[in-house]
Design a protein around this motif. Structure first.
Motif, PDB file in Angstrom:
ATOM      1  N   ILE A  45       0.833  -1.208   0.000  1.00 20.55           N
ATOM      2  CA  ILE A  45       0.000   0.000   0.000  1.00 20.55           C
ATOM      3  C   ILE A  45       0.865   1.255   0.000  1.00 20.55           C
ATOM      4  O   ILE A  45       0.531   2.263  -0.626  1.00 20.55           O
ATOM      5  CB  ILE A  45      -0.942   0.006   1.224  1.00 20.55           C
ATOM      6  CG1 ILE A  45      -1.912  -1.180   1.164  1.00 20.55           C
ATOM      7  CG2 ILE A  45      -1.722   1.319   1.306  1.00 20.55           C
ATOM      8  CD1 ILE A  45      -2.836  -1.165  -0.028  1.00 20.55           C
ATOM      9  N   GLU A  46       2.027   1.203   0.704  1.00 21.23           N
ATOM     10  CA  GLU A  46       2.888   2.386   0.800  1.00 21.23           C
ATOM     11  C   GLU A  46       3.451   2.818  -0.555  1.00 21.23           C
ATOM     12  O   GLU A  46       3.934   3.945  -0.690  1.00 21.23           O
ATOM     13  CB  GLU A  46       4.063   2.127   1.747  1.00 21.23           C
ATOM     14  CG  GLU A  46       3.657   1.811   3.180  1.00 21.23           C
ATOM     15  CD  GLU A  46       3.572   0.322   3.426  1.00 21.23           C
ATOM     16  OE1 GLU A  46       3.821  -0.110   4.560  1.00 21.23           O
ATOM     17  OE2 GLU A  46       3.254  -0.421   2.458  1.00 21.23           O
ATOM     18  N   ARG A  47       3.400   1.921  -1.538  1.00 20.73           N
ATOM     19  CA  ARG A  47       3.914   2.245  -2.865  1.00 20.73           C
ATOM     20  C   ARG A  47       2.818   2.001  -3.900  1.00 20.73           C
ATOM     21  O   ARG A  47       3.011   1.316  -4.917  1.00 20.73           O
ATOM     22  CB  ARG A  47       5.186   1.428  -3.158  1.00 20.73           C
ATOM     23  CG  ARG A  47       6.308   1.727  -2.162  1.00 20.73           C
ATOM     24  CD  ARG A  47       7.633   1.139  -2.591  1.00 20.73           C
ATOM     25  NE  ARG A  47       8.088   1.634  -3.889  1.00 20.73           N
ATOM     26  CZ  ARG A  47       8.640   2.834  -4.084  1.00 20.73           C
ATOM     27  NH1 ARG A  47       8.785   3.687  -3.071  1.00 20.73           N
ATOM     28  NH2 ARG A  47       9.034   3.190  -5.297  1.00 20.73           N
ATOM     29  N   LEU A  48       1.660   2.581  -3.619  1.00 23.75           N
ATOM     30  CA  LEU A  48       0.487   2.342  -4.450  1.00 23.75           C
ATOM     31  C   LEU A  48       0.664   2.890  -5.864  1.00 23.75           C
ATOM     32  O   LEU A  48       0.322   2.218  -6.847  1.00 23.75           O
ATOM     33  CB  LEU A  48      -0.748   2.971  -3.791  1.00 23.75           C
ATOM     34  CG  LEU A  48      -2.104   2.600  -4.387  1.00 23.75           C
ATOM     35  CD1 LEU A  48      -2.342   1.103  -4.307  1.00 23.75           C
ATOM     36  CD2 LEU A  48      -3.224   3.364  -3.671  1.00 23.75           C
ATOM     37  N   TYR A  49       1.244   4.087  -5.988  1.00 23.97           N
ATOM     38  CA  TYR A  49       1.343   4.679  -7.322  1.00 23.97           C
ATOM     39  C   TYR A  49       2.422   4.015  -8.187  1.00 23.97           C
ATOM     40  O   TYR A  49       2.208   3.834  -9.391  1.00 23.97           O
ATOM     41  CB  TYR A  49       1.508   6.192  -7.218  1.00 23.97           C
ATOM     42  CG  TYR A  49       0.165   6.829  -6.922  1.00 23.97           C
ATOM     43  CD1 TYR A  49      -0.716   7.148  -7.956  1.00 23.97           C
ATOM     44  CD2 TYR A  49      -0.250   7.052  -5.617  1.00 23.97           C
ATOM     45  CE1 TYR A  49      -1.962   7.693  -7.682  1.00 23.97           C
ATOM     46  CE2 TYR A  49      -1.494   7.586  -5.340  1.00 23.97           C
ATOM     47  CZ  TYR A  49      -2.349   7.913  -6.373  1.00 23.97           C
ATOM     48  OH  TYR A  49      -3.590   8.429  -6.104  1.00 23.97           O
ATOM     49  N   PRO A  50       3.545   3.598  -7.634  1.00 24.46           N
ATOM     50  CA  PRO A  50       4.439   2.746  -8.435  1.00 24.46           C
ATOM     51  C   PRO A  50       3.760   1.443  -8.864  1.00 24.46           C
ATOM     52  O   PRO A  50       4.015   0.928  -9.960  1.00 24.46           O
ATOM     53  CB  PRO A  50       5.622   2.496  -7.496  1.00 24.46           C
ATOM     54  CG  PRO A  50       5.653   3.708  -6.624  1.00 24.46           C
ATOM     55  CD  PRO A  50       4.215   4.054  -6.386  1.00 24.46           C
ATOM     56  N   PHE A  51       2.897   0.918  -8.010  1.00 24.01           N
ATOM     57  CA  PHE A  51       2.130  -0.277  -8.379  1.00 24.01           C
ATOM     58  C   PHE A  51       1.189   0.021  -9.547  1.00 24.01           C
ATOM     59  O   PHE A  51       1.100  -0.758 -10.512  1.00 24.01           O
ATOM     60  CB  PHE A  51       1.353  -0.775  -7.163  1.00 24.01           C
ATOM     61  CG  PHE A  51       0.335  -1.834  -7.468  1.00 24.01           C
ATOM     62  CD1 PHE A  51       0.697  -3.004  -8.123  1.00 24.01           C
ATOM     63  CD2 PHE A  51      -0.992  -1.662  -7.101  1.00 24.01           C
ATOM     64  CE1 PHE A  51      -0.255  -3.985  -8.402  1.00 24.01           C
ATOM     65  CE2 PHE A  51      -1.938  -2.627  -7.377  1.00 24.01           C
ATOM     66  CZ  PHE A  51      -1.572  -3.796  -8.032  1.00 24.01           C
ATOM     67  N   PHE A  52       0.491   1.157  -9.482  1.00 19.32           N
ATOM     68  CA  PHE A  52      -0.360   1.544 -10.609  1.00 19.32           C
ATOM     69  C   PHE A  52       0.457   1.629 -11.899  1.00 19.32           C
ATOM     70  O   PHE A  52       0.012   1.174 -12.959  1.00 19.32           O
ATOM     71  CB  PHE A  52      -1.014   2.902 -10.330  1.00 19.32           C
ATOM     72  CG  PHE A  52      -2.118   2.892  -9.313  1.00 19.32           C
ATOM     73  CD1 PHE A  52      -2.717   1.717  -8.909  1.00 19.32           C
ATOM     74  CD2 PHE A  52      -2.565   4.082  -8.755  1.00 19.32           C
ATOM     75  CE1 PHE A  52      -3.743   1.704  -7.971  1.00 19.32           C
ATOM     76  CE2 PHE A  52      -3.586   4.098  -7.828  1.00 19.32           C
ATOM     77  CZ  PHE A  52      -4.176   2.908  -7.424  1.00 19.32           C
ATOM     78  N   ALA A  53       1.634   2.213 -11.812  1.00 16.66           N
ATOM     79  CA  ALA A  53       2.487   2.347 -12.997  1.00 16.66           C
ATOM     80  C   ALA A  53       2.868   0.978 -13.557  1.00 16.66           C
ATOM     81  O   ALA A  53       2.901   0.779 -14.783  1.00 16.66           O
ATOM     82  CB  ALA A  53       3.741   3.148 -12.649  1.00 16.66           C
ATOM     83  N   ALA A  54       3.150   0.013 -12.672  1.00 19.29           N
ATOM     84  CA  ALA A  54       3.498  -1.336 -13.119  1.00 19.29           C
ATOM     85  C   ALA A  54       2.317  -1.999 -13.819  1.00 19.29           C
ATOM     86  O   ALA A  54       2.493  -2.713 -14.819  1.00 19.29           O
ATOM     87  CB  ALA A  54       3.959  -2.176 -11.931  1.00 19.29           C
TER      88      ALA A  54
END
Length: 273
Positions: A45-54
């Motif tokens: 959850i702490e890296r939600l936007y990098p996850f979205f990018a992936a």
């Protein structure tokens, strides 16, 4: 449409992946691995936007949430700058309860350009429609089902749970954070003096979505293990809201119910007792 399952614990993510027309991309929340399924990606959850990018890089255009998660512990040191900016939104939704949190999660995915679909969209066969699937329902069972539907609706409106156990009009238990298995274990442990006499109606487990929840996420689920727990609790069967509950391996549920002498009924909402 290229779909990703956002997976948590349990058998549901694998069941969805198997039932989907094409094998979906699978992304699992760190610490909540799905059963019988190897994720393509694990995220925090702490890296939600990098996850979205992936997900975007993988060509994903739609997501489907499946599986159980508890509120994860967040590590402030892991936040990327963009995700850190939405922490107040997340904290505000968490303070309002599970339904508000899930609505906020859906909103975040949609704001980043993803369509959010439900399990019934990805694998409609997993969400049975109105029918009797095993056993025979007696008049007392119909009355108990109508009573249970009212109780479950009241629980859902205050965001407590998605199920209850009713026997001869008496509510023996309600579902809370501990879940359905814990509720049924509590029913099995009730002293005989607190339960009505079984010959007049063995009682039932009832499951339904919360009235105000977004049905694209967190639908209640039943499976063969549920059937076994209901039998152990000395109940007569399982009733659920037709079109609103996921059944994991319905044929296995039917076989287990027949072996245990239980009924399975997908009840149309509002059906008279």
């Amino acid at each position: 449409m290229s779909v990703a399952i956002i997976a948590g614990r349990g058998a549901l993510p694998a069941a969805l992946a198997q039932a989907a027309p094409m094998r979906p991309f699978v992304a699992a929340l760190d610490g909540f691995p799905p059963e019988g399924l190897v994720p393509d990606l694990t995220f925090r959850i702490e890296r939600l936007y990098p996850f979205f990018a992936a997900l975007h890089e993988a060509g994903i255009t739609a997501v489907c949430f499946a599986g159980a998660v508890q509120r994860p512990r967040l590590d402030p040191a892991l936040f990327d700058p963009i995700t850190a900016g939405i922490v107040p939104r997340l904290m505000a939704s968490l303070a309002q309860g599970d339904d508000a949190t899930l609505r906020e999660v859906i909103a975040l995915f949609e704001e980043d350009g993803f369509s959010v679909i439900g399990a019934s969209d990805l694998a409609p066969a997993l969400v049975p429609q109105a029918a009797f699937y095993a056993g025979e329902v007696q008049p007392r069972d119909r009355q108990d089902a109508a009573r249970a539907a009212l109780i479950a609706e009241a629980l859902g409106r205050v965001d407590v749970g998605q199920g209850c156990v009713v026997q001869q009009g008496l509510c023996l238990a309600t579902e809370t954070l501990a879940g359905t298995d814990a509720m049924l274990a509590g029913v099995a442990a009730l002293p005989a003096g607190l339960r009505p006499e079984a010959p007049r109606g063995r009682g039932l487990l009832y499951k339904a979505p919360k009235p105000l929840q977004d049905r694209r996420i967190d639908l209640p689920a039943l499976g063969p293990v549920t059937v076994a727990r209901v039998a152990q609790a000395g109940l007569g069967g399982i009733v659920w809201e037709a079109g609103g509950v996921i059944c994991l391996d319905l044929p296995a549920m039917q076989a287990a119910a027949r072996d245990a002498g239980l009924f399975l009924w997908a009840r149309q909402p509002g059906e008279p007792s």
